[in-house]
Design an enzyme around this catalytic site. Structure first.
Site, PDB file in Angstrom:
ATOM      1  N   HIS A  68      51.170  31.356  45.510  1.00 20.70           N
ATOM      2  CA  HIS A  68      51.837  32.516  45.478  1.00 20.70           C
ATOM      3  C   HIS A  68      51.931  33.206  46.931  1.00 20.70           C
ATOM      4  CE1 HIS A  68      51.988  33.941  41.025  1.00 20.70           C
ATOM      5  NE2 HIS A  68      51.212  32.541  40.932  1.00 20.70           N
ATOM      6  N   CYS A 101      52.855  35.985  48.074  1.00 20.73           N
ATOM      7  CA  CYS A 101      52.311  37.264  48.184  1.00 20.73           C
ATOM      8  C   CYS A 101      50.896  37.239  48.443  1.00 20.73           C
ATOM      9  CB  CYS A 101      52.488  38.216  46.713  1.00 20.73           C
ATOM     10  SG  CYS A 101      51.845  37.747  45.402  1.00 20.73           S
ATOM     11  N   GLN A 113      52.985  34.778  36.534  1.00 18.88           N
ATOM     12  CA  GLN A 113      52.705  33.305  36.329  1.00 18.88           C
ATOM     13  C   GLN A 113      52.439  33.127  34.825  1.00 18.88           C
ATOM     14  OE1 GLN A 113      50.699  30.936  39.090  1.00 18.88           O
ATOM     15  NE2 GLN A 113      50.279  29.298  37.566  1.00 18.88           N
ATOM     16  N   CYS A 158      57.130  36.797  42.092  1.00 21.59           N
ATOM     17  CA  CYS A 158      56.209  37.646  41.498  1.00 21.59           C
ATOM     18  C   CYS A 158      56.836  39.213  41.368  1.00 21.59           C
ATOM     19  CB  CYS A 158      54.909  37.715  42.243  1.00 21.59           C
ATOM     20  SG  CYS A 158      54.906  39.015  43.257  1.00 21.59           S
ATOM     21  N   GLU A 159      56.531  39.652  40.036  1.00 19.71           N
ATOM     22  CA  GLU A 159      57.136  41.145  39.993  1.00 19.71           C
ATOM     23  C   GLU A 159      56.553  42.204  40.705  1.00 19.71           C
ATOM     24  OE1 GLU A 159      57.383  41.385  35.862  1.00 19.71           O
ATOM     25  OE2 GLU A 159      55.387  42.255  35.450  1.00 19.71           O
ATOM     26  N   HIS A 160      55.383  41.884  41.337  1.00 22.12           N
ATOM     27  CA  HIS A 160      54.654  42.965  41.912  1.00 22.12           C
ATOM     28  C   HIS A 160      54.983  43.101  43.339  1.00 22.12           C
ATOM     29  CE1 HIS A 160      51.529  41.688  38.826  1.00 22.12           C
ATOM     30  NE2 HIS A 160      51.985  42.588  38.245  1.00 22.12           N
ATOM     31  N   HIS A 161      55.356  42.060  43.889  1.00 24.27           N
ATOM     32  CA  HIS A 161      55.823  42.074  45.410  1.00 24.27           C
ATOM     33  C   HIS A 161      57.096  41.495  45.718  1.00 24.27           C
ATOM     34  CE1 HIS A 161      51.416  41.730  45.086  1.00 24.27           C
ATOM     35  NE2 HIS A 161      51.349  42.642  45.861  1.00 24.27           N
TER      36      HIS A 161
HETATM   37 ZN   LIG Z   1      52.447  39.256  43.898  1.00 22.69          ZN
END
Ligand SMILES: [Zn+2]
Length: 212
Positions: free
Chosen positions: A169, A171, A141, A100-103
């Site tokens: 996920h 995260c 996703q 995931c690009e956020h975490h």
């Molecule tokens: Zn994430």
């Protein structure tokens, strides 16, 4: 109707070439950065177990993002054949490993991809490689699902494409946002899968996924 499980012929690495080559300059710079990261996290970078960790992480991250170096459209074009077959082709249970690009934490699961040819088909392992090429990048996703759909749609120009991804996920799970291992399902359709309830339902029935 043609249904193939995972498209990799049972050999997990057989459908694509594992890239174990690293750019030395990138590896060197990443290694320096990860040394700083360890220090900032309160670790002693000199202790035995961590001595080679920054370089190992540098290489692992390049492996996990190797999709940037692959053009998924070219993957399909490399094995595109004229064929009159006009039934659904389904490649289900394609193993999926992304981040995931956020975490920058993994999300893992399965992709199910179907299309109805309209003059052209592609090698079945190529479908799995397209999933792979988009998954081995920093992703969300939802975008991953749509990118796979659009790549197949724009390249093969079939009567329809269907993509469903089910993923866990880390995260969410590891940070305690959601305690139980809940799976996120995303889907994207074109053509006949959008227009015909029957076609879409047949696909969903075949993959056995729960769509909300
Ligand atoms: Zn994430």
């Amino acid at each position: 109707m043609k249904i193939i499980n995972n498209g990799l012929g049972g050999n997990k690495t057989g459908g694509y070439d594992r890239i174990d080559q690293w750019d030395d300059t990138v590896t060197g710079k990443l290694t320096d950065h990860y040394s700083s990261v360890l220090e900032l996290l309160g670790e002693d970078g000199e202790r035995e177990g961590l001595k080679d960790t920054p370089e190992r992480v540098a290489k692992a991250m390049q492996f996990l993002t190797q999709g940037y170096g692959t053009d998924p459209t070219e993957v399909i074009k490399s094995a595109m054949f004229q064929e009159d077959y006009q039934e659904m082709v389904l490649v289900k249970d394609i193993e999926l490993y992304s981040m995931c690009e956020h975490h920058m934490l993994p999300f893992i699961g399965k992709a199910h991809v179907a299309y109805i040819p309209d003059g052209h088909i592609t090698g079945l392992s190529k479908i799995a490689r397209v999933v792979e090429a988009y998954a081995r990048r920093l992703q969300v996703q939802e975008r991953l699902t749509v990118q796979i759909r659009d790549c197949i749609h724009d390249t093969l120009k079939p009567m329809g494409v269907a993509v469903v991804i089910e993923a866990l996920h880390l995260c969410m799970v590891m940070r305690g946002v959601q305690k139980q291992a809940s799976v996120t399902t995303t889907s994207a359709f074109t053509g006949a899968f959008l227009r015909s309830d029957k076609t879409r339902e047949e696909f969903i029935h075949l993959i056995g996924a729960k769509l909300h």
